[in-house]
Design a protein around this motif. Structure first.
Motif, short mmCIF file in Angstrom:
data_model
loop_
_atom_site.label_atom_id
_atom_site.label_comp_id
_atom_site.label_asym_id
_atom_site.label_seq_id
_atom_site.Cartn_x
_atom_site.Cartn_y
_atom_site.Cartn_z
N ASP A 123 0.87 -1.17 -0.01
CA ASP A 123 0.00 -0.01 0.02
C ASP A 123 1.00 1.11 0.09
O ASP A 123 0.50 2.27 -0.42
CB ASP A 123 -1.04 -0.05 1.09
N ARG A 124 2.02 1.30 0.65
CA ARG A 124 2.79 2.26 0.78
C ARG A 124 3.53 2.38 -0.65
O ARG A 124 3.92 3.72 -0.92
CB ARG A 124 4.02 2.12 2.00
N LEU A 125 3.97 1.44 -1.29
CA LEU A 125 4.39 1.58 -2.57
C LEU A 125 3.80 2.50 -3.56
O LEU A 125 4.13 3.11 -4.51
CB LEU A 125 4.76 0.14 -3.33
N ALA A 126 2.42 2.29 -3.63
CA ALA A 126 1.61 3.03 -4.39
C ALA A 126 1.69 4.59 -4.28
O ALA A 126 1.20 5.27 -4.99
CB ALA A 126 0.28 2.46 -4.21
N GLN A 127 2.19 4.88 -2.91
CA GLN A 127 2.21 6.34 -2.81
C GLN A 127 3.65 6.84 -2.82
O GLN A 127 4.08 8.29 -2.63
CB GLN A 127 1.89 6.63 -1.28
N ILE A 128 4.75 6.10 -3.16
CA ILE A 128 6.21 6.84 -3.42
C ILE A 128 6.23 6.99 -5.03
O ILE A 128 5.95 6.21 -5.83
CB ILE A 128 7.12 5.61 -2.74
N ASP A 129 6.76 7.89 -5.19
CA ASP A 129 7.11 8.43 -6.63
C ASP A 129 8.40 7.83 -6.92
O ASP A 129 9.62 8.41 -6.73
CB ASP A 129 7.09 10.09 -6.62
N ILE A 130 8.36 6.71 -7.84
CA ILE A 130 9.61 5.82 -8.27
C ILE A 130 9.36 5.34 -9.46
O ILE A 130 8.39 5.20 -9.85
CB ILE A 130 9.97 4.68 -7.19
N PRO A 131 10.36 5.14 -10.31
CA PRO A 131 10.14 4.51 -11.50
C PRO A 131 9.35 3.10 -11.63
O PRO A 131 9.47 2.73 -10.64
CB PRO A 131 11.60 4.60 -12.08
N ALA A 132 8.88 3.03 -12.68
CA ALA A 132 7.71 1.92 -12.97
C ALA A 132 8.53 0.57 -12.73
O ALA A 132 8.00 -0.21 -12.29
CB ALA A 132 7.12 2.01 -14.25
N ASP A 133 9.88 0.56 -13.26
CA ASP A 133 10.52 -0.52 -13.30
C ASP A 133 11.06 -0.95 -11.83
O ASP A 133 10.73 -2.17 -11.30
CB ASP A 133 11.83 -0.50 -14.09
N LEU A 134 11.41 -0.06 -11.03
CA LEU A 134 11.61 -0.27 -9.69
C LEU A 134 10.29 -0.62 -8.93
O LEU A 134 10.55 -1.70 -8.11
CB LEU A 134 12.37 1.00 -9.19
N ARG A 135 9.25 0.12 -9.20
CA ARG A 135 8.18 -0.22 -8.34
C ARG A 135 7.53 -1.69 -8.73
O ARG A 135 7.17 -2.20 -7.78
CB ARG A 135 6.90 0.82 -8.92
N SER A 136 7.73 -2.19 -10.11
CA SER A 136 7.39 -3.57 -10.22
C SER A 136 8.12 -4.54 -9.54
O SER A 136 7.66 -5.63 -9.08
CB SER A 136 7.62 -3.72 -11.72
N ALA A 137 9.51 -4.19 -9.58
CA ALA A 137 10.45 -5.20 -8.61
C ALA A 137 9.96 -5.39 -7.37
O ALA A 137 10.04 -6.55 -6.78
CB ALA A 137 11.70 -4.84 -8.94
#
Length: 232
Positions: A189-203
């Protein structure tokens, strides 16, 4: 909840069910107590052996070509496996009943009661559980290892910079290992709120949904098919 029996766990799950179903009927203190007990049980099951005994049902079939061995967590599961052999060789016995109309147990018993040369045996073996330890629980974490090829080169460069920032200035807890990066996996749930690149978010999401608290990007690790890869 330092130690618990199977009965304790059943009771706790029943309490948790009631709280989830009708939270308005319970005080905040009681809800907090149930949450704490659930967390304690989860921690124990993740870090120690389950303290309950386990029954294993084993069996074997003695036939002309040798032996077949079977095992299951219930007699029904064991009989289901053994019945496959009996139905396959049903024509070897002089019984007109269609084995597909019989239960697994009846199929096995009928087959071996009529077969002149094949035999079977079953047994239930009880494996004792480990006693609860009074030693303090040592905290452990799960670490997922992924190839750095699951990151774009621009993302890797940004992580190198982020790893040098003061901890309070980082969006993620990240470290540079020299061969990649080590990140603490935030809750989904916190991942969805962090502004990070999509590739890093997916991993990171890939690691989080698998219950991993850490993610190591390593240039020597193999890539996985379910994540995109990037050449650089």
């Amino acid at each position: 909840m330092r130690s618990f029996t199977k009965h304790d766990l059943v009771q706790l799950l029943a309490r948790a069910h009631d709280v989830i179903q009708s939270p308005a009927n319970f005080s905040a203190a009681l809800i907090a107590e149930v949450q704490a007990d659930l967390a304690s049980v989860q921690e124990h099951l993740e870090t120690q052996e389950v303290p309950w005994s386990l029954d294993i049902h084993v069996g074997h079939i003695d036939h002309q070509a040798g032996f077949n061995f079977y095992a299951g967590l219930s007699r029904a599961a064991l009989m289901a496996q053994m019945a496959v052999h009996c139905r396959e060789w049903w024509q070897a016995i002089n019984v007109e009943t269609d084995p597909r109309t019989l239960s697994d147990e009846a199929t096995v018993l009928t087959y071996f009661n009529h077969h002149p040369e094949e035999y079977f045996a079953t047994e239930c073996i009880s494996i004792d559980g480990h006693e609860m330890s009074d030693e303090p629980v040592i905290e452990t974490s799960r670490l997922l290892v992924l190839s750095t090829f699951h990151l774009r080169q621009t993302t890797a460069a940004a992580l190198e910079i982020a790893a040098k920032l003061p901890p309070e200035a980082r969006l993620l807890t990240i470290g540079d290992t020299g061969w990649g990066f080590l990140a603490i996996t935030p809750p989904t749930d916190r991942l969805a709120q962090i502004d990070i690149p999509a590739d890093l978010r997916s991993a990171l999401t890939f690691a989080s949904v698998r219950g991993c608290q850490g993610l190591l990007f390593d240039r020597d690790a193999p890539a996985v098919d379910t994540l995109a890869t990037f050449d650089w």
